[in-house]
Design an enzyme around this catalytic site. Sequence first.
Site, PDB file in Angstrom:
ATOM      1  N   ALA A  41       0.063  -1.363   5.494  1.00  0.00           N
ATOM      2  CA  ALA A  41       1.420  -1.681   5.920  1.00  0.00           C
ATOM      3  C   ALA A  41       2.432  -1.469   4.804  1.00  0.00           C
ATOM      4  O   ALA A  41       2.249  -1.970   3.693  1.00  0.00           O
ATOM      5  CB  ALA A  41       1.495  -3.130   6.402  1.00  0.00           C
ATOM      6  N   GLY A  46       0.230  -4.746  -2.094  1.00  0.00           N
ATOM      7  CA  GLY A  46      -0.751  -3.729  -2.461  1.00  0.00           C
ATOM      8  C   GLY A  46      -0.311  -2.330  -2.087  1.00  0.00           C
ATOM      9  O   GLY A  46      -0.456  -1.383  -2.867  1.00  0.00           O
ATOM     10  N   CYS A  47       0.251  -2.190  -0.916  1.00  0.00           N
ATOM     11  CA  CYS A  47       0.687  -0.871  -0.454  1.00  0.00           C
ATOM     12  C   CYS A  47       1.864  -0.365  -1.278  1.00  0.00           C
ATOM     13  O   CYS A  47       1.973   0.835  -1.550  1.00  0.00           O
ATOM     14  CB  CYS A  47       1.031  -0.920   1.031  1.00  0.00           C
ATOM     15  SG  CYS A  47      -0.404  -1.346   2.043  1.00  0.00           S
ATOM     16  N   THR A  48       2.726  -1.278  -1.699  1.00  0.00           N
ATOM     17  CA  THR A  48       3.843  -0.898  -2.563  1.00  0.00           C
ATOM     18  C   THR A  48       3.315  -0.435  -3.912  1.00  0.00           C
ATOM     19  O   THR A  48       3.734   0.616  -4.423  1.00  0.00           O
ATOM     20  CB  THR A  48       4.824  -2.076  -2.727  1.00  0.00           C
ATOM     21  OG1 THR A  48       5.365  -2.394  -1.434  1.00  0.00           O
ATOM     22  CG2 THR A  48       5.955  -1.727  -3.681  1.00  0.00           C
ATOM     23  N   ALA A  51       1.827   3.105  -3.485  1.00  0.00           N
ATOM     24  CA  ALA A  51       2.837   4.142  -3.257  1.00  0.00           C
ATOM     25  C   ALA A  51       3.654   4.412  -4.526  1.00  0.00           C
ATOM     26  O   ALA A  51       3.938   5.570  -4.857  1.00  0.00           O
ATOM     27  CB  ALA A  51       3.752   3.740  -2.099  1.00  0.00           C
TER      28      ALA A  51
END
Length: 159
Positions: A41, A46-48, A51
């Site tokens: 998401a 974590g995804c930030t 990326a």
Amino acid sequence: MSDRLSHGDAAPPFSLPDADGNTVSLADYAGKRVIVYFYPAAMTPGCTTQAVDFTAAMDELSSAGLSVIGISPDEPKKLAKFRDKEHISFPLLSDSDRSTLSAWGAYGEKLLYGKLIEGVLRSTFVVDVDESGKGTISVAQYNVRAKGHVAKLRKELSV
């Protein structure tokens, strides 16, 4: 959950909308190597991290002939907000029906805080796309950790 992919497998083709609603396909990368990574998401910690780490490494990755594509179930509008907020410099694609995630073995059962749930399995692939637009998996990694993953991948790829 679908079967997991491994080295030498055919990369399942996809055509998905990016953050601006434009269709991006694996075949668009004909004759290139591309890192395709799946994340749960946009705008989560974590995804930030992942990326932002890929964005920070883009010069080195590009110099090594690698492109990057991030895919999540998020809608394009949320991906645009994420891209703009974090200055993401590569395409973020929306797989809202999770069909591409499933085809790549990146959706299924996982443990989250001790509970078995169904969701996105953070996964990364390196794909060699031939001149006709068909891809072959050269690296397949499932259940990767967001923190430090890009550095580890760069080391493994000698980038």
